[in-house]
Design an enzyme around this catalytic site. Structure first.
Site, PDB file in Angstrom:
ATOM      1  CB  ALA A 113     -25.670  11.762 -35.215  1.00  0.00           C
ATOM      2  N   GLY A 128     -28.294  10.261 -27.172  1.00  0.00           N
ATOM      3  CA  GLY A 128     -27.767  11.047 -26.050  1.00  0.00           C
ATOM      4  C   GLY A 128     -28.865  11.838 -25.347  1.00  0.00           C
ATOM      5  CD  GLU A 173     -33.354  10.829 -31.723  1.00  0.00           C
ATOM      6  OE1 GLU A 173     -33.211  12.020 -31.392  1.00  0.00           O
ATOM      7  OE2 GLU A 173     -32.494   9.967 -31.509  1.00  0.00           O
TER       8      GLU A 173
END
Ligand code: A5P
Length: 232
Positions: free
Chosen positions: A85, A98, A105
């Site tokens: 994360a 990111g 995901e």
């Protein structure tokens, strides 16, 4: 201990949650990469699992390590997803994406009975938003969608700074699904659920990087040892 060592420690701790025969979702990013490496070594020693990846990058890594791979088409229900994360906030609300893999995901985590987040201690925050929030959008109507996203942010009293994520050679970054990413520089997201709902309602938004109510456990490696955080 450097950050990579901490990430690997968190990955190793999460690996202990994996039992023989599990159907696993494999995350994306530098922390998830350690998990896949460690899982690969276990598989090479004869440990049975069946995995679904959250990105082409992870697919290539896992396949290269000889990990048995499936798809959500063949294996639509998974036991556990282990992923990194960008931020871990109160109630295990996360910012992810990111690395640009947020859509897959979220689909893979949603198809799993449990999600474990693995991270080093720098990812834990009191309020989400210091890390720019990725929002995956379709290329069609980009300017209109960007304006709607900015309107939503302003109406919630947030900064409306949105930039198109750059990729290589001056072209925009393109996700595995063929979409673009807007990074929202919000600084703080006091009400993640409110923002999530408003972003989801914009037609050109495919998905956003707020993961709310998905993670069950966070394994956080600190310089003084492993800490676990649970949602409830
Ligand atoms: C990928 O799209 C992201 O959601 C990653 O899971 C997240 O950015 C964490 O990556 P690192 O482990 O590299 O920090």
């Amino acid at each position: 201990m450097d950050l990579e060592a901490l990430k690997r420690e968190a990955a190793a701790r999460a690996l202990a949650e994996v039992t023989p025969g599990m159907k696993l979702g494999l995350g994306t990013g530098s922390t998830a990469r350690h998990f896949v490496d460690l899982l690969g070594a276990k598989v090479a020693a004869g440990f049975p699992v069946l995995c679904v990846s959250t990105s082409e990058v992870t697919q290539a890594q896992a396949s290269g390590l000889g990990i048995p791979m499936s798809t959500l088409e063949e294996t639509p229900a998974l036991d556990l997803t282990v992923d990194g994360a960008d931020e871990i906030g109160p109630g295990l609300a996360l910012v992810k994406g990111g690395g640009g893999a947020l859509l897959r995901e979220k689909i893979v985590a949603s198809a799993s009975k449990r999600m474990i987040v693995i991270a080093d201690e720098t990812k834990v925050v009191d309020t989400l938003g210091r890390f720019p929030l990725p929002v995956e959008v379709v290329p069609f109507g980009l300017a209109a969608t960007t304006a709607m996203v900015r309107d939503v942010c302003r109406s919630l009293g947030l900064s409306d700074a949105a930039r198109l994520r750059p990729g290589k050679d001056g072209h925009p970054f393109v996700t595995d699904g063929g979409h673009l990413i807007l990074d929202l520089d919000l600084k703080a997201i006091p009400d993640p659920a409110a923002l999530a709902g408003r972003l989801t309602a914009i037609p050109g938004v495919v998905e956003h990087g707020l993961f709310i109510g998905l993670a069950d456990l966070a394994v956080v490696a600190t310089r003084t040892g492993i800490t676990t955080l649970t949602r409830r």
